[in-house]
Every structure is written in C-alpha cells, then in structure tokens.
Scaffold this active site. Structure first.
Site, PDB file in Angstrom:
ATOM      1  CE  LYS A 107      -5.776   0.417   5.256  1.00  0.00           C
ATOM      2  NZ  LYS A 107      -5.983   0.702   3.751  1.00  0.00           N
TER       3      LYS A 107
HETATM    4  C1  LIG Z   1      -5.522   1.442   3.144  1.00  0.00           C
HETATM    5  C2  LIG Z   1      -5.446   1.164   1.532  1.00  0.00           C
HETATM    6  C3  LIG Z   1      -4.678   2.093   0.815  1.00  0.00           C
HETATM    7  C4  LIG Z   1      -3.874   3.509   1.247  1.00  0.00           C
HETATM    8  O1  LIG Z   1      -3.061   3.222   2.079  1.00  0.00           O
HETATM    9  P1  LIG Z   1      -2.321   4.425   2.994  1.00  0.00           P
HETATM   10  O2  LIG Z   1      -1.155   3.807   3.830  1.00  0.00           O
HETATM   11  O3  LIG Z   1      -3.547   4.889   3.841  1.00  0.00           O
HETATM   12  O4  LIG Z   1      -1.799   5.642   2.169  1.00  0.00           O
HETATM   13  C5  LIG Z   1      -4.390   1.972  -0.344  1.00  0.00           C
HETATM   14  N1  LIG Z   1      -5.084   0.653  -1.010  1.00  0.00           N
HETATM   15  C6  LIG Z   1      -5.756  -0.050  -0.101  1.00  0.00           C
HETATM   16  C7  LIG Z   1      -6.656  -1.375  -0.909  1.00  0.00           C
HETATM   17  C8  LIG Z   1      -5.902   0.220   1.126  1.00  0.00           C
HETATM   18  O5  LIG Z   1      -6.841  -0.616   1.812  1.00  0.00           O
END
Ligand SMILES: *Cc1c(COP(=O)(O)O)cnc(C)c1O
Length: 435
Positions: A107
């Site tokens: 993220k």
């Molecule tokens: C947010 C997140 C996801 C999911 O990602 P999306 O874009 O919502 O599908 C998967 N793994 C981790 C560790 C995350 O923080």
C-alpha cells in the site's frame, strides 16, 4: 487525463478533481476515459529501464499534461524510492516483494504517490488538507507514513483498539508532526462509520477541507501498475517472456492495477486472483452470480472483504464481458488451514517466510499449475506485506526466522501517542473541531 464514473459513462472530470473527491457523487468509481497503449518499442526494450523510469513512462502516458514532465519525474522519484525485487525461488517461480517501503506493505506505492499528487495540486496559501482515514491495519500505516511531513496536509487515522498488530500500531502512533492517531473503543466498522459521518457533516465540511485517502482513489491505483511492468522487465532480463501473476486480493485494487497494466499493453498470459474464504469473486467466476457477503475474519485479515470495492473497475476494463475476463483472470480461494499449510510449505521448500496473504497467492499458483500442467510460464506471486506485521499467525520455529527490518526497530524507541475516543460521533466531531 479525463475520467468517467463507472455509474455514468458521460461524466467527465479532471485527474485533479478525481484525486480530491475519490468518488463521484453517483457512488461509482472514476476510470480513465482513454487507456492509451504503451508503444511497442518501450515494451520491447523494457528491461533497460529502472523502476522510476518505467513509472514515469506509464504515469506520463496516462496523465498526459496534468502534471508537467519535470514535476512528475521529481514526484515519482520521491514517492517510489524503494525497490520491488522479484526474488527467484526456483527456475520459474518468483516472489515479488512489495514490502520494502516505509510501512512494509504494498500500500506504500499507492499512499506515497497519492500524498505527493495531493501536495502537488495544493497551491501555496490554500486551505490545509484534512485527510481522514479508518484502518483495520495496513492502510493506516501506509497513509500515515505516506503523508508524514507532506506540507499543507494533516492526517487523522482512526483504528480499533486491540485489533491491529503491535508493529501496525507503532506505525500509526509514533509519527507526531502532521499525523494524528485515534484509538477507538470499537471495531473497524465503527471507525469507518465515524469517518463516513464526518464526511457527511455540514459543519465539519464548512470548517475543514476534508478528503479521504480511500483505496478507491484513482491516484492509488495508477502507481500500482508500475511494479507489474517492472517485474516483467526483471523477468525479461532473465530470458523469461511468458509471465503469470498471482495476486492476493481483498478489495481488488492491486489486481485491478495489474489488469490496467495489461490493458496498457503489458503482455501477461494470466492473472490469478487469490482470496481467502471471503470469496465473492471466485464464486462469481464459477457461477456467474455476483453476490456480496458480510466479511468473515481470517488469518489474512487485509483480505477480509465481502464486497470488493474495485470489482466494478475490473468489469469496466472488460466492458462487462465476463467470458473475455475469464480468459485472463482465474480465481481460487483458500481457508486458514490451507494458508497455514502454505506458509509451512514455502518455508520448507524455499526457506522463505511469507505473510499469510502472500501464502495464499503462492497456493493459487500451485493450484493453477495442477490444473494447467502444460503451462510453463514463469509464475510470480505478489508478496503484499512483510511477515513481521502478522506475528501471531506463524508456528514458533518459523516466527523465529522473521527478520525485523531496521525501520521497525527505529520505531520501537520513539514515543507513542494515540488520542482515545469512544464510538460516539459527537465526541469525534468535537475532537475534530478543536483542531
Ligand atoms: C490491502 C492488502 C491486500 C489486499 O489488496 P487489495 O488491493 O485490497 O486487493 C492484500 N494483502 C495485504 C497485506 C494488504 O495490506
């Protein structure tokens, strides 16, 4: 760059408007009107470019003249200042480590790019931008560290007491400066409801310039395309041209970005959407019926999503044509028991510690190979977070192998602070009004 709403094809807004509003009034999602093809020459020579160079090429192709070239280059170099290595596990299996940014999760790509785009569009002397976010863990850390020290912004993060891991909490509470952490005596849903109510409150909107750092913001989606291209470049350098990606999915933003990359011209053979038992998408691809469900808690809690918010974007990328979509996207689900077995298998086979989300993406590759024994593509599974963020999941002997990154050790010695609130909108509103 112009954007439309997935609920209204005729709406047109600028990139800047989509960035500050996140979502159109009609509750659709913003999507680019035009998805230009990257030139064949660039794709043909992609292995010669660095991650920031690839990122600039894609961003400038999409954004056109929204941000002048030199400013966009500087913005990308500042935002994408960490690596995303595709680590080789065996001849044709790679783990794409997306956790080398400050919050140790993928993220960071979205949050760092978004914060800098917002700061860029905020002119000197404009009203302070107040970012409100609710987090169940990973989003808050990425947004806090993404906006930390960014001029003319202030971030307020609500998180549920006792429901985030110790490292996640440190990332939220040790920032000071322009970041405020608020510990709420309630659940993530309570935090989200408080934030939603604040966005709807007239008095708060009159006094503050509020914005959400929500994962549906288009400026979080765009930078996530960068690492798909960059991974393809890394594999091409090793003589591997047929690539499949397995993406651990919750709100489907990450894989949505992969599919946007595909539409921009990235030659990917197959995408695998890997989920936990919150399996709205795998069920849809099996049955043709899209039925959301309340989410169920699992070991891979960042993927505990029953109504994936980015799914409409993916449907739009394929003009609603499910048969074409199914040729490019396969989807599998795995439960907690399988997740744990996956973690153990990756450890014993490759001496590699994968977080529970990452383990699910690995299991999906194994399943794909079982079902497609003749497919010899190189398979890349995305590692969306560092294992140290989820310490409770691992058996002792595997947990002992997790190396705590330096940046976490640095946080441990910093003073922590969180304001504490109950689930009470008037209390939250007064807190905000005090400034
Ligand atoms: C947010 C997140 C996801 C999911 O990602 P999306 O874009 O919502 O599908 C998967 N793994 C981790 C560790 C995350 O923080």
């Amino acid at each position: 760059m112009q954007l439309y709403s997935t609920n209204n094809k005729y709406l047109r807004v600028s990139f800047k408007e989509a960035v500050f509003n996140s979502m159109p009034q009609d509750k659709g999602l913003y999507m680019p009107v035009e998805i230009p093809q990257l030139d064949a020459d660039f794709i043909g020579n992609i292995e010669k470019y660095s991650l920031p160079e690839i990122a600039y090429k894609i961003a400038s192709t999409l954004l056109k003249d929204e941000i002048p070239a030199e400013d966009l280059k500087a913005l990308i170099e500042d935002a994408i200042n960490f690596e995303a290595p595709a680590v080789k596990l065996d001849d044709n299996t790679f783990v794409l480590e997306l956790f080398h940014g400050p919050s140790l999760a993928f993220k960071d790509f979205g949050a760092r790019f978004m914060s800098r785009v917002m700061a860029y569009f905020l002119k000197d002397g404009e009203q302070l931008l107040d970012v409100l976010v609710a987090t169940s863990g990973d989003t808050g850390g990425a947004v806090a560290l993404g906006f930390l020290g960014v001029p003319n912004t202030r971030v307020t993060i609500l998180y549920p007491e006792g429901k985030v891991s110790p490292i996640q909490e440190l990332q939220l509470t040790t920032n000071a400066e322009n970041i405020r952490a608020v510990q709420v005596k309630g659940t993530f849903d309570d935090c989200q409801a408080l934030v939603k109510q604040a966005f709807a409150d007239e008095e708060l909107n009159a006094k503050f310039r509020l914005t959400s750092a929500n994962s549906i913001n288009i400026s979080r989606l765009i930078p996530q395309t960068f690492y798909y291209f960059n991974t393809y470049a890394q594999l091409k350098k090793q003589g591997l041209n047929d690539v499949i990606f397995s993406v651990p999915s919750g709100n489907f933003g990450n894989i949505g970005a992969g599919l946007l990359a595909y539409k921009l011209g990235l030659p990917v053979k197959q995408f695998i959407a890997a989920t936990n038992i919150n399996d709205t998408v795998p069920r849809f691809l099996e049955s043709g019926i899209y039925e959301t469900k309340p989410s169920t808690q699992t070991y891979s809690n960042a993927m505990d999503v029953g109504a994936p918010s980015n799914w409409v974007r993916i449907m739009d990328l394929f003009n609603g044509d499910v048969d074409t979509l199914k040729k490019v996207v396969t989807s599998y689900r795995f439960n907690d028991e399988e997740t744990l077995a996956g973690i153990k298998e990756i450890d014993s086979k490759f001496d590699y510690v994968a977080c529970p989300h990452t383990a699910i993406a690995y299991l999906a590759i194994e399943k794909f190979r079982e079902e497609n024994p003749d497919d010899e593509s190189a398979a890349v599974f995305l590692s969306t977070a560092h294992a140290c963020k989820f310490p409770d999941i691992f058996p002792k002997e595997i947990a002992a192998k997790i190396k705590i990154p330096e940046q976490v050790k640095a946080l441990e010695s910093k003073p922590q602070h969180a304001d504490k609130l109950n689930v009470d909108f008037e209390g939250f509103k007064n807190y905000l009004l005090k400034g």
